[in-house]
Write a protein that holds these residues in place. Sequence first.
Motif, mmCIF file in Angstrom:
data_model
loop_
_atom_site.group_PDB
_atom_site.id
_atom_site.type_symbol
_atom_site.label_atom_id
_atom_site.label_comp_id
_atom_site.label_asym_id
_atom_site.label_seq_id
_atom_site.Cartn_x
_atom_site.Cartn_y
_atom_site.Cartn_z
ATOM 1 N N LYS A 1 0.725 -1.131 -0.062
ATOM 2 C CA LYS A 1 0.007 0.004 0.244
ATOM 3 C C LYS A 1 0.602 1.185 0.150
ATOM 4 C CE LYS A 1 -4.549 -1.345 2.071
ATOM 5 N NZ LYS A 1 -4.972 -0.984 3.209
ATOM 6 N N GLY B 1 0.916 3.984 -2.725
ATOM 7 C CA GLY B 1 0.923 5.463 -2.563
ATOM 8 C C GLY B 1 1.799 6.216 -2.887
ATOM 9 N N ALA C 1 1.787 6.458 -7.016
ATOM 10 C CA ALA C 1 1.079 7.553 -7.450
ATOM 11 C C ALA C 1 1.260 8.845 -7.273
ATOM 12 C CB ALA C 1 -0.443 7.061 -6.509
ATOM 13 N N VAL C 2 1.762 9.355 -6.169
ATOM 14 C CA VAL C 2 1.930 10.601 -6.244
ATOM 15 C C VAL C 2 3.298 10.856 -7.014
ATOM 16 C CG1 VAL C 2 3.315 12.339 -4.649
ATOM 17 C CG2 VAL C 2 1.378 11.133 -3.625
ATOM 18 N N SER D 1 -0.478 9.527 -10.903
ATOM 19 C CA SER D 1 -1.655 8.516 -10.978
ATOM 20 C C SER D 1 -2.408 8.193 -9.900
ATOM 21 C CB SER D 1 -0.850 7.056 -11.218
ATOM 22 O OG SER D 1 0.119 7.192 -12.525
ATOM 23 N N GLY D 2 -3.668 8.016 -10.411
ATOM 24 C CA GLY D 2 -4.592 7.437 -9.246
ATOM 25 C C GLY D 2 -4.549 6.120 -8.675
ATOM 26 N N VAL D 3 -4.869 6.004 -7.605
ATOM 27 C CA VAL D 3 -4.482 4.644 -6.873
ATOM 28 C C VAL D 3 -6.007 4.116 -6.246
ATOM 29 C CG1 VAL D 3 -3.762 5.819 -4.844
ATOM 30 C CG2 VAL D 3 -3.320 3.443 -5.170
ATOM 31 N N ILE D 4 -6.083 2.952 -6.378
ATOM 32 C CA ILE D 4 -7.479 2.297 -5.616
ATOM 33 C C ILE D 4 -6.583 1.137 -4.780
ATOM 34 C CG2 ILE D 4 -9.132 0.645 -5.916
ATOM 35 C CD1 ILE D 4 -9.606 2.333 -8.763
ATOM 36 N N THR D 5 -6.969 1.159 -3.558
ATOM 37 C CA THR D 5 -6.532 0.195 -2.524
ATOM 38 C C THR D 5 -7.381 -0.762 -2.255
ATOM 39 O OG1 THR D 5 -7.100 1.762 -0.812
ATOM 40 C CG2 THR D 5 -4.614 1.869 -1.403
ATOM 41 N N LYS E 1 -12.804 3.574 -10.589
ATOM 42 C CA LYS E 1 -11.722 3.375 -11.844
ATOM 43 C C LYS E 1 -10.816 4.682 -11.665
ATOM 44 C CE LYS E 1 -12.060 3.011 -16.726
ATOM 45 N NZ LYS E 1 -12.890 2.797 -17.858
ATOM 46 N N VAL E 2 -9.713 4.402 -12.077
ATOM 47 C CA VAL E 2 -8.448 5.302 -12.107
ATOM 48 C C VAL E 2 -8.839 6.377 -13.064
ATOM 49 C CG1 VAL E 2 -6.011 6.058 -12.227
ATOM 50 C CG2 VAL E 2 -6.779 4.064 -10.764
ATOM 51 N N THR E 3 -8.625 7.810 -12.818
ATOM 52 C CA THR E 3 -9.083 8.531 -14.139
ATOM 53 C C THR E 3 -7.756 9.580 -14.699
ATOM 54 O OG1 THR E 3 -9.750 10.187 -12.461
ATOM 55 C CG2 THR E 3 -11.382 8.808 -13.496
ATOM 56 N N SER E 4 -6.738 9.235 -13.833
ATOM 57 C CA SER E 4 -5.442 9.962 -14.223
ATOM 58 C C SER E 4 -4.324 9.086 -14.239
ATOM 59 C CB SER E 4 -5.478 11.181 -13.219
ATOM 60 O OG SER E 4 -4.157 12.007 -13.410
#
Lengths: 259, 319
Positions: free
Chosen positions: B99, B103, B106-107, B111-115, B140-143
């Motif tokens: 995780k 994280g 993503a930063v 990017s977007g992140v889904i955990t 959904k990740v959008t970026s």
Amino acid sequence: MKIAVCVKQVPDTWAEKTLREQDSTLDRESPDGVLNELDEYAVEEALQIAEAHGGEVTVVSMGPARAAETVRKALSMGADAGIHIQDDVLHGSDAIATSAVLAAALADKGFDLIIFGSESTDARMSVIPAMVAERLGVAQLTFAQRVSIAGTDVTIERVTDYGFDTITAAMPAVVSVVEKINEPRYPSFKGIMAAKKKPVETLAVADLGLDAASVGQAAAWSAVEDFAARPPKPAGTIVSDDGDGGARIASYLTEQKFI
Amino acid sequence: MAKVLVLVEHDAASGSVKKASLELLTLARRLGDPAAVWFGAGSTAALTVLGEYGASTVYVADGDDVKAHPVVPMVDVLSALVAELSPAAVIVPSSADGKEVAGRLAVRTGSGVITDAVDIDASGVATQSVFGGSTVVHSKVTSGTPIYTVRSNSVAPEPAPTTCTAQTVSTEVSAVAKTATVVERTVASKGGRPELTEAAVVVSGGRGVGGSEGFSVIEKLADSLGAAVGASRAATDAGWYPHQYQVGQTGKTVSPQLYIANGISGAIQHRAGMQTSKMVVAVNKDAEAPIFELADFGVVGDLFEVVPQLTDEIEKRAN
């Protein structure tokens, strides 16, 4: 030593949590809001470190107006000052934006230690401490079951699946703590009264030098497509033990091919 | 076809690939061409199993700096691979390390992140089971490059044999990675039982176990089934069982094939950690205990009568 503790107001741990139909965000209004349980350990650890080594503890929280109660709760435990980041444009922010806001509030303030709870009991992502460390470019010492300070170094025991890792860094550092680290104190009457007089700075997004368009739900890098309550589970078979309860479970597990 | 990077975890001692990683490779195939990313030694021995589960490539980062510093070296290696390969997605395990890697990555990559996804479909929509399993969310990740962390036991690993080739990648780590150093790794004895979050069967004890001695009954049942042992917060707070075995909102989240709850009332704090178990068996003295609402099979009775009898029966039937 200057210590910051980041805390979050979350729905009461024991309340049923729900998403709102209109925008798929967590309903933060209906249930009571409480200081995230895991953050209580972070506050306690910060206070213990300040008591042992000298220093000042600042509570930092991002959240709606009522999150001010949570900042006061931490102050009543003994923290010295508060920063409450409150702005309507923050509603629906994802972890990415939240970490940017916290990092902006924490940067350049000279904090030696920035302490978090290991996760919030609502979103349970466990990513904010790591993201804030990434943004600030400082050491990340997370999932600590023990924190010790020696001079300008901080050493933790990071809980792992196999036991723990002992990790050390020079301050400044971001630390997150797990619940077995300490026993959080209850605010005393004196503490509650004193908290009312402690300084709390309320900041908006613009005060942090951030663009309002970079936070909030519209700026999130992930989006909820839909959600639904989990369909209720069909009722199972419940029997009373008449001396054969263990054998009956064994028969059930055999039918289900576990044995 | 675009690659999908999968952070592969392996047992530090034996080098064997964790079952959860094979699950991630299975999911990755829906999104593109799975490529494993391996940190540390032992990748050569793993080529066969990685290939069997569809990884055409394994990127190997094995160097002293990777081992000496926590979390961030993995972010350094993965972000370099994201820049080089423009993968369709990055999938990592929902472990503490996973995780945090997700994280930071993503930063760093925008990017977007889904955990804690429990499923990912071919269009990249992730399923999450939130609030202790009471709500199912699709998102959904959008970026940027979608980054997912996926819980153990979410899908069954399915073989899709291919030939896996190893590529060594740079293990030069960033300055920020070097700000924290691992000085010692301490391996606690777990008595040969499977890892709690990975186990197919979990046997747990709660307040009704009554004390640390009582857990021997729970452990015997667990061992008869090759299961992991879990405990409710009441039991870990009381010091009857070590904290790292706590299942619940403030502990581990498990979703085994079978969860056996003994002397656990089933308060929301506990349900939040086990509600997505495929099958639940409960033993409790109190017929009104909420755990029975979740149970596929429940016995109202004294666990010190029921559990030893169950253990005996299992051992009898196994022989």
